[in-house]
Design an enzyme around this catalytic site. Structure first.
Site, mmCIF file in Angstrom:
data_model
loop_
_atom_site.group_PDB
_atom_site.id
_atom_site.type_symbol
_atom_site.label_atom_id
_atom_site.label_comp_id
_atom_site.label_asym_id
_atom_site.label_seq_id
_atom_site.Cartn_x
_atom_site.Cartn_y
_atom_site.Cartn_z
ATOM 1 N N HIS A 18 9.174 -34.997 -17.558
ATOM 2 C CA HIS A 18 7.944 -34.190 -17.495
ATOM 3 C C HIS A 18 6.692 -35.059 -17.418
ATOM 4 O O HIS A 18 5.674 -34.730 -18.032
ATOM 5 C CB HIS A 18 7.834 -33.268 -18.714
ATOM 6 C CG HIS A 18 8.612 -31.989 -18.585
ATOM 7 N ND1 HIS A 18 8.149 -30.914 -17.856
ATOM 8 C CD2 HIS A 18 9.812 -31.613 -19.075
ATOM 9 C CE1 HIS A 18 9.036 -29.924 -17.930
ATOM 10 N NE2 HIS A 18 10.056 -30.323 -18.651
ATOM 11 N N GLU A 54 2.247 -22.163 -17.271
ATOM 12 C CA GLU A 54 2.467 -22.087 -15.822
ATOM 13 C C GLU A 54 1.794 -20.852 -15.238
ATOM 14 O O GLU A 54 1.207 -20.894 -14.153
ATOM 15 C CB GLU A 54 3.963 -22.017 -15.496
ATOM 16 C CG GLU A 54 4.733 -23.301 -15.713
ATOM 17 C CD GLU A 54 5.396 -23.364 -17.083
ATOM 18 O OE1 GLU A 54 4.861 -22.759 -18.030
ATOM 19 O OE2 GLU A 54 6.440 -24.025 -17.207
ATOM 20 N N ASP A 99 12.244 -33.111 -23.748
ATOM 21 C CA ASP A 99 12.985 -31.990 -23.165
ATOM 22 C C ASP A 99 13.244 -32.172 -21.678
ATOM 23 O O ASP A 99 12.545 -32.907 -20.997
ATOM 24 C CB ASP A 99 12.210 -30.682 -23.371
ATOM 25 C CG ASP A 99 10.875 -30.696 -22.652
ATOM 26 O OD1 ASP A 99 10.150 -31.694 -22.814
ATOM 27 O OD2 ASP A 99 10.558 -29.744 -21.931
ATOM 28 N N GLU A 100 14.256 -31.464 -21.218
ATOM 29 C CA GLU A 100 14.552 -31.265 -19.798
ATOM 30 C C GLU A 100 14.476 -32.532 -18.958
ATOM 31 O O GLU A 100 13.852 -32.542 -17.905
ATOM 32 C CB GLU A 100 13.585 -30.217 -19.218
ATOM 33 C CG GLU A 100 13.737 -28.867 -19.860
ATOM 34 C CD GLU A 100 12.852 -27.795 -19.231
ATOM 35 O OE1 GLU A 100 13.363 -26.702 -19.008
ATOM 36 O OE2 GLU A 100 11.657 -28.048 -18.979
ATOM 37 N N TYR A 144 8.591 -17.368 -27.560
ATOM 38 C CA TYR A 144 7.866 -17.900 -26.407
ATOM 39 C C TYR A 144 6.833 -16.855 -25.997
ATOM 40 O O TYR A 144 7.184 -15.814 -25.460
ATOM 41 C CB TYR A 144 8.852 -18.240 -25.274
ATOM 42 C CG TYR A 144 9.259 -19.695 -25.344
ATOM 43 C CD1 TYR A 144 9.419 -20.294 -26.587
ATOM 44 C CD2 TYR A 144 9.433 -20.474 -24.214
ATOM 45 C CE1 TYR A 144 9.758 -21.628 -26.694
ATOM 46 C CE2 TYR A 144 9.779 -21.822 -24.310
ATOM 47 C CZ TYR A 144 9.936 -22.388 -25.551
ATOM 48 O OH TYR A 144 10.256 -23.708 -25.668
ATOM 49 N N PHE A 145 5.594 -17.151 -26.264
ATOM 50 C CA PHE A 145 4.551 -16.154 -25.999
ATOM 51 C C PHE A 145 4.087 -16.194 -24.539
ATOM 52 O O PHE A 145 3.173 -15.480 -24.161
ATOM 53 C CB PHE A 145 3.381 -16.332 -26.974
ATOM 54 C CG PHE A 145 3.674 -15.890 -28.390
ATOM 55 C CD1 PHE A 145 4.917 -15.378 -28.737
ATOM 56 C CD2 PHE A 145 2.695 -15.972 -29.388
ATOM 57 C CE1 PHE A 145 5.195 -14.970 -30.047
ATOM 58 C CE2 PHE A 145 2.958 -15.570 -30.690
ATOM 59 C CZ PHE A 145 4.203 -15.067 -31.023
ATOM 60 N N ASP A 146 4.729 -17.062 -23.728
ATOM 61 C CA ASP A 146 4.468 -16.961 -22.283
ATOM 62 C C ASP A 146 5.345 -15.877 -21.668
ATOM 63 O O ASP A 146 5.162 -15.521 -20.510
ATOM 64 C CB ASP A 146 4.687 -18.312 -21.565
ATOM 65 C CG ASP A 146 6.067 -18.937 -21.803
ATOM 66 O OD1 ASP A 146 6.710 -18.619 -22.833
ATOM 67 O OD2 ASP A 146 6.492 -19.753 -20.963
ATOM 68 N N ASP A 157 2.032 -33.305 -19.390
ATOM 69 C CA ASP A 157 3.175 -32.746 -18.654
ATOM 70 C C ASP A 157 3.017 -33.124 -17.192
ATOM 71 O O ASP A 157 2.054 -33.807 -16.820
ATOM 72 C CB ASP A 157 3.272 -31.218 -18.845
ATOM 73 C CG ASP A 157 4.721 -30.748 -18.808
ATOM 74 O OD1 ASP A 157 5.417 -31.042 -17.832
ATOM 75 O OD2 ASP A 157 5.158 -30.082 -19.777
ATOM 76 N N ARG A 210 -0.404 -27.521 -17.692
ATOM 77 C CA ARG A 210 -0.141 -26.677 -16.514
ATOM 78 C C ARG A 210 -1.430 -26.000 -16.074
ATOM 79 O O ARG A 210 -1.692 -25.847 -14.891
ATOM 80 C CB ARG A 210 0.934 -25.657 -16.834
ATOM 81 C CG ARG A 210 2.350 -26.140 -16.589
ATOM 82 C CD ARG A 210 2.713 -27.419 -17.345
ATOM 83 N NE ARG A 210 4.105 -27.798 -17.160
ATOM 84 C CZ ARG A 210 5.098 -27.351 -17.922
ATOM 85 N NH1 ARG A 210 4.854 -26.570 -18.966
ATOM 86 N NH2 ARG A 210 6.328 -27.723 -17.667
ATOM 87 N N TRP A 212 3.376 -21.728 -23.086
ATOM 88 C CA TRP A 212 3.421 -22.532 -21.861
ATOM 89 C C TRP A 212 2.520 -21.868 -20.838
ATOM 90 O O TRP A 212 2.433 -20.647 -20.774
ATOM 91 C CB TRP A 212 4.867 -22.631 -21.359
ATOM 92 C CG TRP A 212 5.743 -23.269 -22.384
ATOM 93 C CD1 TRP A 212 6.587 -22.646 -23.240
ATOM 94 C CD2 TRP A 212 5.818 -24.668 -22.703
ATOM 95 N NE1 TRP A 212 7.198 -23.562 -24.063
ATOM 96 C CE2 TRP A 212 6.743 -24.805 -23.748
ATOM 97 C CE3 TRP A 212 5.190 -25.812 -22.194
ATOM 98 C CZ2 TRP A 212 7.060 -26.049 -24.308
ATOM 99 C CZ3 TRP A 212 5.512 -27.039 -22.738
ATOM 100 C CH2 TRP A 212 6.433 -27.144 -23.776
HETATM 101 C C1 TNX Z 1 10.737 -24.922 -20.871
HETATM 102 S S1 TNX Z 1 10.253 -25.392 -23.816
HETATM 103 C C2 TNX Z 1 9.949 -26.038 -21.101
HETATM 104 C C3 TNX Z 1 8.582 -26.063 -20.597
HETATM 105 C C4 TNX Z 1 8.281 -24.841 -19.775
HETATM 106 C C5 TNX Z 1 8.823 -23.616 -20.471
HETATM 107 C C6 TNX Z 1 8.486 -22.314 -19.824
HETATM 108 C C7 TNX Z 1 10.362 -26.803 -23.289
HETATM 109 C C8 TNX Z 1 10.566 -27.822 -24.283
HETATM 110 N N1 TNX Z 1 10.305 -27.045 -21.957
HETATM 111 O O1 TNX Z 1 8.343 -27.242 -19.882
HETATM 112 O O2 TNX Z 1 6.908 -24.753 -19.636
HETATM 113 O O3 TNX Z 1 10.228 -23.725 -20.529
HETATM 114 O O4 TNX Z 1 8.786 -21.208 -20.647
#
Ligand code: TNX
Length: 763
Positions: free
Chosen positions: A265, A474, A330-331, A422-424, A190, A161, A472
């Site tokens: 991603h 972003e 993920d996602e 999550y340290f973001d 990503d 990112r 993360w």
């Molecule tokens: C979820 S954690 C994501 C990341 C994002 C993050 C932001 C994960 C496996 N996927 O792609 O950057 O949330 O907090």
């Protein structure tokens, strides 16, 4: 007289000892004795020089001493004071443990492996100055036996990112190593950037690593690139640089796990090679969080995608010695697979149930390949969907549920739940803190984290290898900001994963932290004093609104004002919850030893109205991720801001149906509900809001339904749905906000949207 002198010397030695021994993570056993070992020009290191690995460790130590003192330690000399390093069979301390004994005439570090020696060195270095000094180098006499609680102690960094230089990556690794973290999870791939050179596919980096520079704009609101705009932001690591970083990490006992994300991603890979997606359409590299019209999945029905990935992984495996390769998982937005003929054919021909089955097919096929190279996969917890690959290790990030499920199925697990690691996410504020993605993970929340969920029995708990914090990027654009988000939270995590549970002590940790803050300052590292920020929490009691103020700092007082001025030492001292009965701005500071601490006072605006503090009940359940201050958040006088998730009550797919009990009949003449739209986060204003009132709580009379007047494609907006009416005397108010579907052209087109609401204002 002589006696008194001796007492003074002893006392001052003890002072040195107390000042210097602030080791984090807290060792298993530590005994401080009187006296000190002085490192001077006659000090020698002693070790078996034929042992190459040990030699590397000792070199690391000697270089550190040279850095802080300019002294070059003698080698295996017959010195009067020696520092001895030994690898020797030692029971009870495992692979990474060590013993460290300091007497006035010698320092001895003994371990079973080089890793243990390195950790002994790290503890020793923490007792010495952090930067170049002319001070006498004194190590307090002590005796330590130490070993880790968990074998996996991880820190992650998202370099996709935003890109971070190879030099900074080394600094990051060095920082984690000094706190005995042993794994660096390198998120190299990503949507917004492919960061690892792959010789066979040069476009991955010549195209996929570069994008139009919009660093000046907030992630979620960056416009997409247009054809012809120069792609000037980015970067990648060459294979040579990666080898150098791996070597640097190994010298510090840090294993690097590369993450080659798939099957979602990967918009960056598709921008480089469009044939990898289902649509096979050309696309420009993403600039930020705007995905409209972009493909971000590999096509799971196309065999040439697997050939591509096997070729990529072959190069990755040749570079990284790590036992694990992280394959993401993920996602995955499975919509495109639903309408892709090749994916659908695969589902049929491989007898898969649906798209979840296809995801599972994808991961299992890749796992087979990786296993054939004698490596193992790690994936995010979504790899559980549709059936877990046989040998997979699961990283549980959406809470701990995935981790619990995997451990019960006898799969290894690494805990990395969004809350608290999550340290973001914010560590304080959000007032006074750099803009972050949302959430709130304070230092204490991290410190109190227990990686073994109570749902697991002793046998299942063994599958929890450890924990990891994720960073993360972003919202993290610079190296300084990385440091700031990680320090001091990583130190709390280090103690969670290394120290025995029963040795953990928050107050003592805070004491030790002081020396580390001093060292960060001296080394020019950016770190957060957010821990000093007062937490402001509304709470309602019997229809009245109060505010609780609290601080994580031991022995500190809280001073506050309600007149908009900054707190001083003569402001109100907080003792009991403050009742809110007028609109006001509350500002609060932590005071320790007569000094105002932290960077900025905490502040919160409260707006007064007739429903303040009143009870709210919901017909549909509130998302457990967006609870704001709890059930009465809609009547806590706190208005939200577009950038921060923590103020909002969220409903995913369901309508928001809230009933406020005013406690008794009240004269009112308008009602409003504040809602948020953040297009890229799937949060939309409701289609309509219906306002009703009642005096018995059963029969409601509609006052008005207000339709949403705002264009559904608006990126970000806060809007109050409102109605005015002639004065009515009412006890109950019902507000029904109708949820929307994501609009056509949106990533989630046709899927349920989120409703976010912050307050129901009644006048
Ligand atoms: C979820 S954690 C994501 C990341 C994002 C993050 C932001 C994960 C496996 N996927 O792609 O950057 O949330 O907090």
């Amino acid at each position: 007289m002589k006696k008194l002198f001796l007492v003074l010397v002893l006392a001052s030695n003890l002072l040195i000892a107390q000042r210097n021994v602030s080791i984090i993570p807290q060792p298993v056993s530590l005994q401080i004795n009187q006296g000190a070992f002085v490192i001077d020009n006659s000090t020698a290191v002693k070790f078996n020089t034929a042992d190459k690995e040990l030699k590397l460790a000792v070199n690391f130590f000697s270089a550190a001493i040279r850095n802080i003192s300019g002294k070059t330690l003698l080698l295996n000399d017959v010195a009067k004071n020696n520092i001895v390093f030994k690898i020797a069979k030692t029971n009870g301390i495992g692979d990474e443990g060590y013993t460290l004994n300091v007497s006035p005439s010698s320092i001895t570090i003994v371990a079973n492996t080089k890793a243990g020696v390195i950790y002994g060195i790290q503890s020793l270095l923490q007792t010495l100055p952090a930067i170049r000094t002319n001070e006498v180098l004194q190590v307090p006499c002590m005796s330590i036996t130490d070993f880790p609680r968990f074998k996996y102690r991880g820190m992650h960094l998202d370099v996709s990112r935003h890109f971070f230089s190879p030099e900074f990556v080394k600094e990051y690794i060095n920082l984690l190593a000094s706190y005995k973290m042993n794994t660096f999870h390198w998120h190299l791939v990503d949507d917004q950037g492919w960061r690892i050179e792959i010789k066979k596919y040069p476009l991955l980096t010549s195209v996929g690593a570069w994008r139009v520079d919009q660093t000046d704009k907030v992630w979620a609101s960056r416009p997409q690139a247009k054809t012809g705009e120069a792609a000037t932001y980015g970067g990648y690591y060459t294979q040579e640089q990666i080898k150098d970083i791996i070597k640097y990490a190994a010298e510090r006992n840090v294993t690097i796990i590369p993450e080659i994300e798939m099957p979602g991603h990967v918009a960056s890979a598709i921008a480089s090679y469009p044939a990898l997606s289902c649509t096979q359409q050309q696309q420009l590299p993403l600039t930020g969080g705007n995905y409209s019209g972009m493909s971000s999945n590999y096509c799971a029905g196309n065999d040439s995608v697997f050939t591509f990935l096997e070729n990529v992984l072959t190069e990755v495996i040749a570079l990284f010695p790590s036992k694990y390769i992280h394959i993401g998982g993920d996602e995955v937005e499975k919509g495109p697979w639903k309408v892709c003929p090749k994916c659908q054919t695969r589902i049929k021909s491989s007898h898969l149930e649906n798209e979840d089955g296809l995801q599972s097919y994808f991961i299992k096929r890749i796992e087979k390949f990786i296993n054939s190279k004698n490596r193992k996969i790690i994936g995010w917890d979504e790899i559980l969907e549709g059936g877990l690959a046989p040998e997979a290790t699961v990283m549980s990030w959406r809470g701990e549920a995935g981790g619990i499920e995997a451990a019960k199925a006898h799969h290894d697990v690494i805990m990395t739940p969004g809350s608290p690691v999550y340290f973001d996410h914010y560590q304080a504020g959000p007032e006074g803190e750099p803009l972050a993605i949302g959430g709130m993970n304070t230092l204490k929340k991290v410190y109190d984290y227990e990686p073994i969920p109570k749902e697991l029995n002793a046998a299942e708990a063994k599958y929890v290898l450890g924990a990891q914090a994720n960073l993360w990027a972003e919202y993290i654009t610079t190296a300084e900001q990385v440091e700031y988000m990680v320090l001091p939270r990583m130190l709390a995590l280090a103690e969670v994963v290394w120290s025995p549970k029963e040795n953990k002590n928050w107050e003592n940790f805070n004491e030790r932290l002081k020396n580390h803050f001093k060292a960060f300052g001296q080394r020019g590292l950016h770190y957060s004093l957010g821990n000093f920020t007062v937490s402001i929490k509304p709470s309602s009691q019997n229809g009245r609104l109060f505010v609780d103020l609290s601080t994580e700092i031991l022995n500190a007082a809280i001073y506050y004002t309600t007149d908009g001025t900054e707190p001083t030492l003569s402001s109100n001292i907080y003792a009991i919850p403050i009742e809110i009965n007028a609109s006001l701005l509350l500002i609060a500071s932590t005071i320790l030893n007569g000094q105002i601490m932290g960077v900025k006072a905490a502040r919160q605006n409260f707006v007064m109205h007739k429903a303040i503090g009143k009870n709210v009940t919901y017909t549909n359940p509130l998302s457990r991720y967006y609870q704001a201050d709890g059930p009465n958040s809609l009547t806590d006088g706190v208005r939200g801001t577009a950038a921060v998730g923590k103020y909002w009550h969220g409903f995913n797919g369901d309508d928001l149906i809230a009933i406020i009990d005013m406690g008794e009949e009240k004269n009112i003449q308008n009602i409003a509900i504040g809602c948020l739209q953040n297009y890229n986060d799937w949060i939309f204003l409701p289609q309509s809001v219906k306002f009703e009132t009642s005096n018995d709580g059963n029969v409601f009379t509609e006052i008005k339904t207000v339709n949403n007047p705002i264009d559904i494609n608006t990126k970000s907006v806060m809007f109050d749905f409102k109605t005015d009416f002639p004065i009515l005397s009412v006890r109950y108010i019902r507000v029904t906000a109708k949820n929307n579907l994501c609009p056509p052209d949106h990533n989630g087109a046709g899927k349920p949207a989120w409703i976010f609401a912050d307050e129901i204002v009644v006048e």
